[in-house]
Scaffold this active site. Structure first.
Site, PDB file in Angstrom:
ATOM      1  N   MET A   1       0.847  -1.381  -0.015  1.00 53.76           N
ATOM      2  CA  MET A   1       0.100   0.006  -0.004  1.00 53.76           C
ATOM      3  C   MET A   1       0.769   1.276   0.117  1.00 53.76           C
ATOM      4  O   MET A   1       1.792   1.190   0.701  1.00 53.76           O
ATOM      5  CB  MET A   1      -0.841  -0.025   1.214  1.00 53.76           C
ATOM      6  CG  MET A   1      -2.137   1.041   1.204  1.00 53.76           C
ATOM      7  SD  MET A   1      -2.747   1.157   2.944  1.00 53.76           S
ATOM      8  CE  MET A   1      -1.391   2.392   3.645  1.00 53.76           C
ATOM      9  N   ASN A  62       0.834  -0.529   9.632  1.00 53.58           N
ATOM     10  CA  ASN A  62      -0.253  -0.585   8.622  1.00 53.58           C
ATOM     11  C   ASN A  62      -0.391  -2.061   7.894  1.00 53.58           C
ATOM     12  O   ASN A  62      -0.403  -3.019   8.853  1.00 53.58           O
ATOM     13  CB  ASN A  62      -0.259   0.430   7.761  1.00 53.58           C
ATOM     14  CG  ASN A  62       0.987   0.615   6.897  1.00 53.58           C
ATOM     15  OD1 ASN A  62       2.034   1.016   7.073  1.00 53.58           O
ATOM     16  ND2 ASN A  62       0.715   0.392   5.665  1.00 53.58           N
ATOM     17  N   ASP A  63      -0.565  -2.156   6.826  1.00 55.08           N
ATOM     18  CA  ASP A  63      -0.855  -3.458   6.086  1.00 55.08           C
ATOM     19  C   ASP A  63      -0.076  -4.751   6.684  1.00 55.08           C
ATOM     20  O   ASP A  63       0.846  -4.758   6.719  1.00 55.08           O
ATOM     21  CB  ASP A  63      -0.496  -3.305   4.655  1.00 55.08           C
ATOM     22  CG  ASP A  63      -0.799  -2.095   3.926  1.00 55.08           C
ATOM     23  OD1 ASP A  63      -1.149  -1.206   4.660  1.00 55.08           O
ATOM     24  OD2 ASP A  63      -0.841  -1.963   2.695  1.00 55.08           O
ATOM     25  N   PRO A  64      -1.033  -5.740   6.779  1.00 59.50           N
ATOM     26  CA  PRO A  64      -0.493  -7.072   7.002  1.00 59.50           C
ATOM     27  C   PRO A  64       0.232  -7.432   5.446  1.00 59.50           C
ATOM     28  O   PRO A  64      -0.625  -7.358   4.429  1.00 59.50           O
ATOM     29  CB  PRO A  64      -1.792  -7.861   7.274  1.00 59.50           C
ATOM     30  CG  PRO A  64      -2.661  -7.403   6.726  1.00 59.50           C
ATOM     31  CD  PRO A  64      -2.517  -5.826   6.860  1.00 59.50           C
TER      32      PRO A  64
END
Length: 581
Positions: A1, A62-64
């Site tokens: 992301m 944030n993102d996995p």
């Protein structure tokens, strides 16, 4: 992301959002938020750090990335800033678990270290090759100041190590670069790759067609997992804006709860294509069919990309990733929930971001949508329990669930609605905007059948409370229509917080008079599952009074029809053995 966006979008994009339905409210700029001079003492309370949701002890998450099961261990990689509580300096942090609940932190897995990722290592996915080797595909930034995005690959240095503690990047990186006519700053987040018996591997990369609002799942092929060639056309695209963090996987026949490996291929399987929409900050998906020969994906619902859109979660849940778990033959969903206080608050706290509880997902018996439910391992954290049964809640009444500390709890409740006669007429103007409808018909607006549900993280005087509830309407044909809302507008007396209502319609037949709700309450997060996981909503809240032992739990009915609690069970939740990284 990519970089989180909280700034005002161009006019054309805002018009698109109006057409497409709800979005997160556009926030103040990061610079303006950071300039805020004061931070309320309640925001700094350690009792607002989650107790059983995954988060590192400090800094930004944030993102996995690339979750997988390998040699007896679940691996969670995630975007992490080791230097602060705002986005930046991103590396891949790494934690492992035996059960998806108790996590052990390891050293970071992937950092900028080669020319093709020297200015950033962004999101990616894991693929387990036929020989058992793990291949990690990820986005790298190779030049300063422009976020020019290219795709890379990394492998475990020692594949025999079940903890996958060291990673190497082969010299043939990058494996995919923006070609002429592509948008190099909107080209990221490669998926788990799959093969379908024709000798080719395929993967998707999220993208945006230059000069347009067409989001794309860009398709690549490879015979050796080393040399990748872009297909002439994307697997699928739609006029929605940039597609981040795409995910693509097969699901078993409707109602079958077992999962499928991403490379399992069969004529009876449906497929799910998910994208994280950069404009709205929600995760959308469609269910459809995939033709491996034509390399096309076609949603079953032709309007599902833009108008009648399904979401994994109708709240604060983004940049999600699924993986197939061979140990329990299931597909597991992981997602990120950002903070909804201010950057100044986050800097003062020293942390920002959590992950949702891992969810098992499968295709609903209708074949139209996915069902989601917290993984069964979460139940091991349940402690002291209280129950209420066969209790009628009259119109305008409420009662408190006592006997437990509810600020860190798991609540399951089954409601009975004896009559739908007083259900309000439904205005079809809101058919694609449940969030706006919930904002107008919030928990304090009296209805016919509902609102009824839970007040969670509530103060004793009810000055603070977060409402999770149902409201029943009737369409023009007399058919009941159920709205589920999470309403945090009164969750805190602290000024300056972002407190949006979140909502989704629930595709359930309430004509039989029954509906269920499960809410995972964890200090500053409320994660709710309606009708057995048909509709899910996660909200971030920051009470100033209803903190710790001063938080209360209520059942309420603000409709004009009796509601019966046939059974309610609430459990205090213990902390995992180790939480975070």
């Amino acid at each position: 992301m990519g970089t989180p966006k909280w700034v005002v979008a161009p006019l054309a994009l805002l018009l698109l959002l109006q057409l497409a339905g709800a979005s997160h409210e556009v926030r103040r700029s990061l610079e303006a938020e950071a300039a805020s001079p004061s931070v309320p003492a309640s925001i700094l309370s350690p009792l607002l750090r989650t107790g059983y949701h995954f988060q590192p002890p400090m800094n930004w998450i944030n993102d996995p990335n690339g979750p997988l099961y390998y040699k007896g261990w679940y691996h969670l990689f995630y975007q992490y800033n080791p230097k602060g509580a705002v986005w930046g300096n991103i590396i891949w942090a790494h934690s492992v678990s035996r059960d998806l609940i108790n996590w052990i932190a390891l050293d970071p897995a992937i950092k900028p270290s080669i020319p093709t990722d020297q200015f950033g290592v962004w999101s990616g996915s894991a693929t387990i090759l036929p020989n058992g080797t793990v291949a990690m595909l990820y986005t790298g930034i190779d030049r300063p100041g422009t976020n020019y995005q290219i795709q890379n690959i990394a492998f475990p240095k020692d594949p025999s190590d079940p903890l996958l503690r060291e990673w190497v990047k082969p010299g043939y990186n990058p494996i995919a670069v923006p070609e002429a006519g592509m948008n190099a700053t909107q080209f990221r987040d490669p998926t788990t790759a799959w093969h379908a018996g024709d000798g080719l591997w395929r993967m998707l990369v999220g993208g945006l067609k230059p000069g347009t609002l067409r989001g794309m799942a860009i398709l690549y092929r490879s015979r050796d997992f080393k040399h990748w060639v872009r297909a002439k056309h994307p697997l699928h695209s739609a006029l929605t804006g940039m597609w981040e963090c795409p995910d693509f996987f097969p699901v078993r026949e409707p109602g079958k709860t077992n999962g499928l490996d991403t490379s399992e291929f069969g004529p009876h399987y449906k497929y799910v294509l998910k994208n994280s929409l950069d404009l709205t900050r929600y995760d959308y998906y469609t269910v459809g069919t995939y033709n491996n020969r034509t390399e096309r994906y076609v949603p079953d619902n032709p309007t599902g990309d833009v108008y009648q859109r399904l979401q994994y979660d109708y709240g604060n849940f983004y940049a999600s990733k699924t993986f197939y778990d061979p140990a329990k033959n299931r597909r597991v969903l992981l997602g990120w929930a950002n903070e909804s206080d201010s950057v100044a608050h986050d800097n003062a706290k020293g942390w920002a971001g959590i992950h949702a509880i891992p969810r098992k997902i499968w295709l609903d018996p209708s074949g139209k949508q996915l069902l989601q439910w917290p993984v069964e391992e979460l139940d091991q954290l349940r402690g002291k329990a209280v129950s209420v049964g066969d209790k009628v809640v009259k119109p305008g009444q409420h009662f408190e669930v006592t006997g437990l500390q509810s600020y860190q709890s798991d609540v399951e409740v089954s409601f009975e609605v004896p009559s739908l006669d007083k259900a309000e007429p439904f205005d079809p103007a809101y058919a694609n905007d449940a969030q706006k409808l919930c904002g107008m018909k919030n928990a304090d607006v009296k209805g016919g059948v509902g609102p009824f549900g839970l007040w969670v993280l509530a103060s004793s005087n009810l000055a603070e409370k977060t409402a999770v509830f149902f409201r029943v309407f009737k369409d023009g044909h007399g058919k009941p229509l159920v709205l589920m809302c999470s309403d945090p507008t009164k969750s805190s007396l602290t000024p300056g917080l972002y407190k949006p209502t979140f909502a989704g319609f629930v595709d359930t037949d309430i004509s039989f008079g029954k509906i269920s709700l499960r809410s995972l309450i964890d200090r500053s997060v409320v994660e709710s599952f309606g009708a057995g996981g048909k509709t899910c909503i996660l909200s971030r809240v920051y009470p100033s009074m209803a903190i710790g032992t001063d938080a209360h739990l209520y059942v309420f009915n603000n409709g004009d029809t009796d509601i019966k609690v046939s059974k309610l069970t609430a459990w205090e939740m213990k902390k995992p053995m180790m939480n975070g990284a």
